[in-house]
Design an enzyme around this catalytic site. Structure first.
Site, PDB file in Angstrom:
ATOM      1  N   LYS A  13      -2.643  -4.891  -4.016  1.00 22.83           N
ATOM      2  CA  LYS A  13      -2.115  -5.678  -2.880  1.00 22.83           C
ATOM      3  C   LYS A  13      -1.784  -4.756  -1.698  1.00 22.83           C
ATOM      4  CE  LYS A  13       1.356  -7.338  -5.279  1.00 22.83           C
ATOM      5  NZ  LYS A  13       1.088  -6.650  -6.568  1.00 22.83           N
ATOM      6  N   ARG A  88       7.633 -14.321  -5.109  1.00 28.87           N
ATOM      7  CA  ARG A  88       7.420 -13.839  -6.468  1.00 28.87           C
ATOM      8  C   ARG A  88       8.001 -14.797  -7.494  1.00 28.87           C
ATOM      9  NH1 ARG A  88       6.782  -8.110  -5.522  1.00 28.87           N
ATOM     10  NH2 ARG A  88       6.382  -7.037  -7.457  1.00 28.87           N
ATOM     11  N   ARG A 122      -0.868   6.433  -9.799  1.00 31.76           N
ATOM     12  CA  ARG A 122      -0.491   6.236  -8.389  1.00 31.76           C
ATOM     13  C   ARG A 122       0.475   7.322  -7.911  1.00 31.76           C
ATOM     14  NH1 ARG A 122       1.537   0.595  -6.601  1.00 31.76           N
ATOM     15  NH2 ARG A 122       2.881   0.828  -8.412  1.00 31.76           N
ATOM     16  N   ARG A 152       6.603   6.817  -8.173  1.00 31.30           N
ATOM     17  CA  ARG A 152       7.650   5.799  -8.092  1.00 31.30           C
ATOM     18  C   ARG A 152       8.441   5.719  -9.397  1.00 31.30           C
ATOM     19  NH1 ARG A 152       4.884   0.417  -5.575  1.00 31.30           N
ATOM     20  NH2 ARG A 152       6.149  -0.552  -7.186  1.00 31.30           N
ATOM     21  N   ARG A 163       7.260  -4.824 -15.970  1.00 30.55           N
ATOM     22  CA  ARG A 163       6.886  -5.457 -14.686  1.00 30.55           C
ATOM     23  C   ARG A 163       5.747  -6.455 -14.900  1.00 30.55           C
ATOM     24  NH1 ARG A 163       5.607  -0.383 -11.288  1.00 30.55           N
ATOM     25  NH2 ARG A 163       4.780  -1.865  -9.775  1.00 30.55           N
TER      26      ARG A 163
HETATM   27  P1  AP5 Z   1      -1.548  -0.728  -5.030  1.00 33.65           P
HETATM   28  O1  AP5 Z   1      -2.321  -1.153  -3.841  1.00 33.65           O
HETATM   29  O2  AP5 Z   1      -0.361   0.160  -4.828  1.00 33.65           O
HETATM   30  O3  AP5 Z   1      -1.156  -2.002  -5.907  1.00 33.65           O
HETATM   31  P2  AP5 Z   1      -0.069  -3.133  -5.666  1.00 33.65           P
HETATM   32  O4  AP5 Z   1      -0.677  -4.424  -6.089  1.00 33.65           O
HETATM   33  O5  AP5 Z   1       0.484  -3.055  -4.282  1.00 33.65           O
HETATM   34  O6  AP5 Z   1       0.978  -2.663  -6.764  1.00 33.65           O
HETATM   35  P3  AP5 Z   1       2.539  -2.545  -6.761  1.00 33.65           P
HETATM   36  O7  AP5 Z   1       2.873  -1.848  -8.055  1.00 33.65           O
HETATM   37  O8  AP5 Z   1       3.079  -1.919  -5.508  1.00 33.65           O
HETATM   38  O9  AP5 Z   1       2.957  -4.026  -6.807  1.00 33.65           O
HETATM   39  P4  AP5 Z   1       4.244  -4.608  -7.256  1.00 33.65           P
HETATM   40  O10 AP5 Z   1       4.065  -6.016  -6.842  1.00 33.65           O
HETATM   41  O11 AP5 Z   1       4.593  -4.395  -8.694  1.00 33.65           O
HETATM   42  O12 AP5 Z   1       5.357  -3.728  -6.499  1.00 33.65           O
HETATM   43  P5  AP5 Z   1       6.233  -3.975  -5.195  1.00 33.65           P
HETATM   44  O13 AP5 Z   1       6.250  -2.711  -4.453  1.00 33.65           O
HETATM   45  O14 AP5 Z   1       5.837  -5.230  -4.505  1.00 33.65           O
HETATM   46  O15 AP5 Z   1      -2.561  -0.015  -6.050  1.00 33.65           O
HETATM   47  C1  AP5 Z   1      -2.129   0.550  -7.272  1.00 33.65           C
HETATM   48  C2  AP5 Z   1      -2.938   1.825  -7.558  1.00 33.65           C
HETATM   49  O16 AP5 Z   1      -4.288   1.466  -7.784  1.00 33.65           O
HETATM   50  C3  AP5 Z   1      -2.946   2.833  -6.405  1.00 33.65           C
HETATM   51  O17 AP5 Z   1      -2.942   4.131  -6.942  1.00 33.65           O
HETATM   52  C4  AP5 Z   1      -4.273   2.553  -5.682  1.00 33.65           C
HETATM   53  O18 AP5 Z   1      -4.786   3.705  -5.044  1.00 33.65           O
HETATM   54  C5  AP5 Z   1      -5.163   2.082  -6.831  1.00 33.65           C
HETATM   55  N1  AP5 Z   1      -6.142   1.061  -6.440  1.00 33.65           N
HETATM   56  C6  AP5 Z   1      -5.953   0.043  -5.568  1.00 33.65           C
HETATM   57  N2  AP5 Z   1      -7.062  -0.731  -5.485  1.00 33.65           N
HETATM   58  C7  AP5 Z   1      -7.965  -0.180  -6.342  1.00 33.65           C
HETATM   59  C8  AP5 Z   1      -9.311  -0.533  -6.710  1.00 33.65           C
HETATM   60  N3  AP5 Z   1      -9.958  -1.596  -6.177  1.00 33.65           N
HETATM   61  N4  AP5 Z   1      -9.940   0.248  -7.622  1.00 33.65           N
HETATM   62  C9  AP5 Z   1      -9.319   1.346  -8.169  1.00 33.65           C
HETATM   63  N5  AP5 Z   1      -8.045   1.727  -7.855  1.00 33.65           N
HETATM   64  C10 AP5 Z   1      -7.376   0.973  -6.954  1.00 33.65           C
HETATM   65  O19 AP5 Z   1       7.668  -4.267  -5.854  1.00 33.65           O
HETATM   66  C11 AP5 Z   1       8.384  -3.262  -6.536  1.00 33.65           C
HETATM   67  C12 AP5 Z   1       9.666  -3.864  -7.110  1.00 33.65           C
HETATM   68  O20 AP5 Z   1      10.509  -4.356  -6.032  1.00 33.65           O
HETATM   69  C13 AP5 Z   1       9.465  -5.099  -8.012  1.00 33.65           C
HETATM   70  O21 AP5 Z   1       9.187  -4.725  -9.360  1.00 33.65           O
HETATM   71  C14 AP5 Z   1      10.824  -5.798  -7.868  1.00 33.65           C
HETATM   72  O22 AP5 Z   1      11.817  -5.164  -8.642  1.00 33.65           O
HETATM   73  C15 AP5 Z   1      11.165  -5.567  -6.398  1.00 33.65           C
HETATM   74  N6  AP5 Z   1      10.645  -6.664  -5.549  1.00 33.65           N
HETATM   75  C16 AP5 Z   1       9.679  -6.578  -4.597  1.00 33.65           C
HETATM   76  N7  AP5 Z   1       9.438  -7.779  -4.041  1.00 33.65           N
HETATM   77  C17 AP5 Z   1      10.294  -8.652  -4.651  1.00 33.65           C
HETATM   78  C18 AP5 Z   1      10.499 -10.052  -4.540  1.00 33.65           C
HETATM   79  N8  AP5 Z   1       9.760 -10.799  -3.683  1.00 33.65           N
HETATM   80  N9  AP5 Z   1      11.438 -10.628  -5.333  1.00 33.65           N
HETATM   81  C19 AP5 Z   1      12.176  -9.878  -6.213  1.00 33.65           C
HETATM   82  N10 AP5 Z   1      12.017  -8.544  -6.377  1.00 33.65           N
HETATM   83  C20 AP5 Z   1      11.078  -7.934  -5.606  1.00 33.65           C
END
Ligand code: AP5
Length: 207
Positions: A13, A88, A122, A152, A163
């Site tokens: 994402k 979410r 990552r 992270r 997660r």
């Molecule tokens: P990346 O693009 O970083 O993936 P992502 O989907 O953004 O993954 P996240 O882990 O950041 O998502 P998340 O939803 O768990 O975390 P968030 O920060 O929102 O890609 C991942 C890896 O793969 C990278 O190394 C990249 O280079 C590689 N990659 C990407 N595309 C690829 C491809 N096509 N092929 C190969 N490799 C690839 O949230 C973190 C925490 O914050 C949550 O757990 C929660 O505690 C809190 N939080 C955030 N939002 C909320 C909410 N709305 N409500 C409640 N808590 C929340």
């Protein structure tokens, strides 16, 4: 243009959001990035969220909804925005309906076994928040701003599994929620980043 990205942790994402926002000139609103900034700055909100995030849980709906409500009213959102990691939960999705009308929800679909490998490799920039994967980038400083890269705290294997389980329980139901509203588009995220990006661009251009 008001877009939502859905998808499990590690689906890509953040990677795709950065490119889509640059291409269409819209604001990138990542609730995860916002929370990590609060934690880095040691704010009250950041300190309150830290334990929940590091355990792989979800920060409370009230806090997150308040954050997003303020953020979408900032000037850089005038041309539109992309919500990455929000909503979410069903409660967040219902609250969003009272804040704005979305144009499309893009669900980036990636199988669970691929997610763990992506997340464990990552690396994040401590300066600008750019994301990398060790299979493609082996330096320990950011190519954009030169700041050191870090792992992270919520990317540890045991936290990642939690997660994914929280995602299945709380966030996956949003796929049906947006499908029922006629806004859902599915994208196969288990391909190269360039192929995924091309599909998402075509979908957004069709709005
Ligand atoms: P990346 O693009 O970083 O993936 P992502 O989907 O953004 O993954 P996240 O882990 O950041 O998502 P998340 O939803 O768990 O975390 P968030 O920060 O929102 O890609 C991942 C890896 O793969 C990278 O190394 C990249 O280079 C590689 N990659 C990407 N595309 C690829 C491809 N096509 N092929 C190969 N490799 C690839 O949230 C973190 C925490 O914050 C949550 O757990 C929660 O505690 C809190 N939080 C955030 N939002 C909320 C909410 N709305 N409500 C409640 N808590 C929340």
């Amino acid at each position: 243009m008001k877009l939502i990205f859905l998808g499990p942790p590690g689906a890509g994402k953040g990677t795709q959001a950065e490119k889509i926002c640059e291409y269409f000139g819209i604001a990138h609103i990542s609730t995860g990035d916002m929370l990590r900034r609060e934690m880095r700055e040691g704010t009250e909100l950041g300190n309150a969220a830290k334990a929940v995030i590091e355990a792989g849980g979800l920060v409370s709906d009230d806090i997150i909804i308040g954050m997003v409500k303020n953020r979408v009213n900032e000037p850089d959102c005038e041309n539109g925005f992309l919500l990455d990691g929000f909503p979410r939960t069903i409660a967040q999705a219902e609250a969003l309906e009272g804040i704005t009308a979305e144009d499309m929800a893009v669900n980036i679909d990636v199988p669970a076994e691929v997610l763990v490998d992506r997340i464990s490799g990552r690396r994040m920039c401590s300066g600008c928040g750019a994301g990398y994967h060790i299979s493609k980038y082996t330096k320990d400083t950011c190519e954009k701003c030169g700041a050191p890269l870090y792992i992270r705290d919520d990317d540890k294997p045991e936290t990642v599994l939690n997660r994914i389980s929280v995602y299945n329980d709380k966030t996956q139901p949003l796929i049906d929620f947006y499908d029922n509203k006629g806004l859902l588009k599915n994208v196969d995220g288990n391909r190269t980043p360039e192929e995924v990006l091309a599909d998402i661009k075509a979908l957004v251009e069709s709005i």
